[in-house]
Design a protein around this motif. Structure first.
Motif, PDB file in Angstrom:
ATOM      1  N   THR A   1       0.847  -1.195   0.000  1.00 28.60           N
ATOM      2  CA  THR A   1       0.000   0.000   0.000  1.00 28.60           C
ATOM      3  C   THR A   1       0.878   1.240   0.000  1.00 28.60           C
ATOM      4  N   LYS A   2       0.412   2.282  -0.659  1.00 31.27           N
ATOM      5  CA  LYS A   2       1.162   3.537  -0.740  1.00 31.27           C
ATOM      6  C   LYS A   2       0.268   4.701  -0.328  1.00 31.27           C
ATOM      7  N   VAL A   3       0.808   5.597   0.473  1.00 31.49           N
ATOM      8  CA  VAL A   3       0.082   6.788   0.909  1.00 31.49           C
ATOM      9  C   VAL A   3       0.973   7.990   0.639  1.00 31.49           C
ATOM     10  N   THR A   4       0.412   9.017  -0.038  1.00 37.67           N
ATOM     11  CA  THR A   4       1.162  10.242  -0.333  1.00 37.67           C
ATOM     12  C   THR A   4       0.497  11.415   0.375  1.00 37.67           C
ATOM     13  N   GLU A   5       1.298  12.189   1.101  1.00 41.82           N
ATOM     14  CA  GLU A   5       0.793  13.372   1.806  1.00 41.82           C
ATOM     15  C   GLU A   5       1.579  14.590   1.343  1.00 41.82           C
ATOM     16  N   GLY A   6       0.875  15.530   0.690  1.00 41.16           N
ATOM     17  CA  GLY A   6       1.524  16.744   0.213  1.00 41.16           C
ATOM     18  C   GLY A   6       2.260  16.533  -1.090  1.00 41.16           C
ATOM     19  N   SER A   7       3.062  17.523  -1.442  1.00 43.73           N
ATOM     20  CA  SER A   7       3.833  17.443  -2.679  1.00 43.73           C
ATOM     21  C   SER A   7       5.004  16.487  -2.493  1.00 43.73           C
ATOM     22  N   SER A   8       5.290  15.688  -3.531  1.00 49.66           N
ATOM     23  CA  SER A   8       6.369  14.694  -3.445  1.00 49.66           C
ATOM     24  C   SER A   8       7.474  14.980  -4.449  1.00 49.66           C
ATOM     25  N   THR A   9       7.557  16.218  -4.934  1.00 47.42           N
ATOM     26  CA  THR A   9       8.553  16.572  -5.949  1.00 47.42           C
ATOM     27  C   THR A   9       9.833  17.079  -5.282  1.00 47.42           C
ATOM     28  N   ILE A  10      10.954  16.526  -5.732  1.00 46.81           N
ATOM     29  CA  ILE A  10      12.260  16.939  -5.214  1.00 46.81           C
ATOM     30  C   ILE A  10      13.227  17.092  -6.383  1.00 46.81           C
ATOM     31  N   GLU A  11      14.449  17.536  -6.083  1.00 45.06           N
ATOM     32  CA  GLU A  11      15.526  17.550  -7.073  1.00 45.06           C
ATOM     33  C   GLU A  11      16.463  16.390  -6.779  1.00 45.06           C
TER      34      GLU A  11
ATOM     35  N   TYR B   1      12.096 -10.092   3.540  1.00 43.96           N
ATOM     36  CA  TYR B   1      12.135 -10.408   4.974  1.00 43.96           C
ATOM     37  C   TYR B   1      10.763 -10.364   5.634  1.00 43.96           C
ATOM     38  N   THR B   2       9.707 -10.214   4.834  1.00 49.59           N
ATOM     39  CA  THR B   2       8.353 -10.236   5.391  1.00 49.59           C
ATOM     40  C   THR B   2       7.740 -11.602   5.149  1.00 49.59           C
ATOM     41  N   PRO B   3       7.219 -12.266   6.173  1.00 46.88           N
ATOM     42  CA  PRO B   3       6.659 -13.617   6.003  1.00 46.88           C
ATOM     43  C   PRO B   3       5.362 -13.599   5.185  1.00 46.88           C
ATOM     44  N   GLN B   4       4.893 -14.796   4.878  1.00 46.37           N
ATOM     45  CA  GLN B   4       3.673 -14.988   4.087  1.00 46.37           C
ATOM     46  C   GLN B   4       2.500 -14.223   4.721  1.00 46.37           C
ATOM     47  N   GLY B   5       1.741 -13.497   3.853  1.00 41.67           N
ATOM     48  CA  GLY B   5       0.552 -12.788   4.324  1.00 41.67           C
ATOM     49  C   GLY B   5       0.844 -11.494   5.068  1.00 41.67           C
ATOM     50  N   GLY B   6       2.057 -10.972   4.970  1.00 42.92           N
ATOM     51  CA  GLY B   6       2.403  -9.743   5.682  1.00 42.92           C
ATOM     52  C   GLY B   6       1.953  -8.490   4.944  1.00 42.92           C
ATOM     53  N   ARG B   7       2.360  -7.325   5.497  1.00 46.49           N
ATOM     54  CA  ARG B   7       1.981  -6.038   4.913  1.00 46.49           C
ATOM     55  C   ARG B   7       3.218  -5.156   4.775  1.00 46.49           C
ATOM     56  N   ILE B   8       3.195  -4.369   3.685  1.00 44.03           N
ATOM     57  CA  ILE B   8       4.261  -3.381   3.467  1.00 44.03           C
ATOM     58  C   ILE B   8       3.572  -2.062   3.152  1.00 44.03           C
TER      59      ILE B   8
END
Length: 590
Positions: free
Chosen positions: A465-475, A495-502
């Motif tokens: 899953t990905k969550v973005t808060e605010g502007s994500s632009t950088i140099e 290194y995450t076992p079966q059925g885990g979350r990232i």
């Protein structure tokens, strides 16, 4: 000399000050008493005159009050006529019906006791402090009443103030004049001696160019000439010595090695700047102390003792604990032998070469060669073993041939990845490595990486899953940042076992954008967190190798983040998961 002049002047001024102060106080008191006596005598005469007038008019005369008021106006005083019973029958300053019985007033009591009375006290009738003078009214040798005159003490005080002002101004002017004269006299007496003393002090401090003026032909002039000759001789003697000393000090202080000089009594007599840096402490207190009492390292003490005993040079390699770190030194020790007719030991010189960094580089090279050799040996051994098996006849079996060829392919790919990572790491660490700076959207870059690794995560039923808060632009360099994201997310899947979350977060702050990867994997212990960025270091070696990891991914990540002037933070707990957070600057700090 300034102290002498100041003492002389101050002593004189103190004596004069006390004399003038005493004189002023005495004169002030004399004038005050004189004026007070004068006023008292005047009141006494005026009171007697008023008493005669009252007796002639009679105490019960209807015009007594008028007579008293006229007298009071002429004399500018308060006049009170009192019967022997204390009753006031005439008063210039207040109505008679408001007057109290005056029989027990201090001045009237004194009249009855001494014939006349005088008192200074506060008058509640007038609300002021007055000087009273009273005389008796006598008829047939009997006191039939009293006449009392009073003037406000304010008049006396005003006169006293004027007297004191005149005295203070006069004495102050006299004192200031005496101060000026005292300074001029003492200056004339002490100035020549002060000049000679100043020159002598400069000579004592090492300024041999100082000279005294030779104006007069008296004793001070002769002293100045002798002092100038002495200064010239000292300047010539020390010029050569200073040049030699300066060259020697420059050499000792700026040499890259530490140097300690010990005299024949065993006392530390010299420590150079490099020696202080080597030991990482303030070792100035070693000076003038016996070496074995101040040097805390037994190995150095042993070298010094051996040189004292043998009077021969020593060369030793020692390892010393310096600030919780073991540091390596090459120590050269040599005796200092006098060059006179009779040879004798004058001291010992120790030179310290810090070779810790050389040792670290040597150890790093050994560890790197060992790790690379070990990492290369495993896939090469597998490839060689399965190839030999195929050559021995296993190639005839189609199932075995396919299985072995797949293994050979996997090991070859692992070998290729290892070599590629080594090349990338070598390129990143190179001094000429440069980033391709441009505007980068971390959120979009994260989406690309998730698409690449979604299949691998799906195989282990891991949710990304990905969550973005605010502007994500950088140099930054998009290719290198993408390489960082792939390494971190791939490690999280690994290194995450079966059925885990990232969970992947891209968060904007004031001046930075934070990219974070948090998993529910096996976690990293506190002791291992500081080592995860080392080359070939693996938290779970079996799992890493089985997944095709080279052990160089996080080392590459660290170098790329540092090239972006960023910061990487690791927070982990064994059995619960790990968070890798990278803080990127919004604008490149070139």
């Amino acid at each position: 000399m300034y102290k002498y002049r100041n003492k002389l002047t101050i002593s004189l001024l103190i004596a004069v000050f006390f004399v003038l102060a005493g004189l002023g106080i005495s004169l002030g008191q004399i004038f005050k008493d004189f004026y007070f006596d004068h006023v008292s005598e005047r009141l006494s005469k005026e009171a007697r005159i008023v008493a005669i007038s009252v007796l002639e008019a009679g105490l019960h005369d209807e015009d007594l009050s008028k007579i008293v008021n006229d007298v009071g106006e002429q004399l500018a005083t308060r006049v009170t006529v009192i019967l022997h019973t204390g009753e006031v029958i005439a008063e210039t300053e207040a109505p008679l019906n408001e007057m109290e019985n005056h029989l027990h007033r201090p001045e009237l009591i004194q009249v009855r006791e001494e014939g006349e009375g005088q008192a200074i006290r506060y008058s509640e009738t007038l609300g002021a402090e007055l000087l009273y003078y009273a005389v008796p009214l006598i008829d047939d040798r009997q006191i039939i009443g009293y006449v009392r005159l009073g003037i406000t003490i304010h008049m006396l005080n005003e006169v006293n103030k004027k007297i004191w002002v005149v005295l203070l101004v006069s004495i102050t002017a006299a004192f200031l004049l005496i101060i000026v004269l005292s300074f001029r006299i003492t200056n004339e007496m002490t100035r020549p001696i002060e000049k000679v003393t100043a020159v002598a002090n400069q000579l004592a401090k090492g300024n041999f160019k100082a000279r005294a003026s030779e104006v007069k032909n008296d004793e001070t002039g002769q002293l100045s000439r002798s002092l100038n000759i002495l200064a010239q001789n000292l300047e010539e003697i020390t010029r050569t010595y200073e040049a030699q000393q300066e060259r020697l000090e420059t050499l000792i202080e700026n040499m890259g090695s530490g140097l300690i000089l010990i005299n024949n009594k065993g006392e530390v007599s010299l420590i150079n700047k490099s020696c202080k840096k080597i030991f990482h402490e303030d070792i100035d207190h070693w000076l003038t102390k016996v070496y074995h009492k101040v040097i805390p390292h037994k190995q150095i003490i042993k070298i010094v003792q051996e040189i004292f005993l043998s009077e021969k040079g020593q060369k030793k390699h020692i390892i010393l604990p310096i600030q919780l770190e073991m540091r390596h030194f090459d120590v050269y020790g040599a005796p200092i032998i006098s060059s006179g007719g009779k040879e004798s030991l004058k001291g010992i010189v120790l030179v310290f070469h810090d070779i810790t960094e050389l040792k670290k580089l040597e150890q790093m090279r050994k560890d790197f060669v060992a790790n690379v050799s070990h990492e290369l040996k495993t896939p090469i051994t597998s490839v060689k073993g399965f190839t030999e098996t195929l050559l021995d006849g296993a190639a005839e079996d189609e199932a075995l041939r396919k299985q072995f060829l797949n293994i050979i392919w996997d090991e070859s790919e692992r070998l290729q990845n290892l070599i590629q990572d080594l090349l990338d790491l070598s390129k990143i660490e190179h001094s000429e490595f440069q980033l391709n700076w441009q505007r980068v959207d971390l959120s979009m870059l994260t989406d690309d990486v998730i698409v690449m690794l979604k299949g691998k995560a799906k195989q282990k039923d891991i949710s990304l899953t990905k969550v973005t808060e605010g502007s994500s632009t950088i140099e930054g360099d998009p290719l290198r940042i993408k390489q960082v994201m792939i390494n971190l997310i791939n490690n999280a899947i690994m290194y995450t076992p079966q059925g885990g979350r990232i969970n992947i977060n891209v968060t904007e702050t004031n001046e930075k954008v934070i990219f974070g990867v948090k998993d529910t994997g096996i976690g990293i212990s506190k002791q291992e967190v500081s080592r995860v960025f080392e080359r070939f270091y693996r938290v779970d070696r079996a799992r890493s190798r089985n997944s095709g990891g080279t052990g160089l991914g996080l080392a590459i990540v660290k170098h790329i983040v540092e090239a972006h002037q960023g910061e990487i933070i690791v927070d982990s707990e064994v059995g619960k998961g790990t968070l890798f957070a990278i803080c990127f600057n919004k604008k490149a700090q070139l």
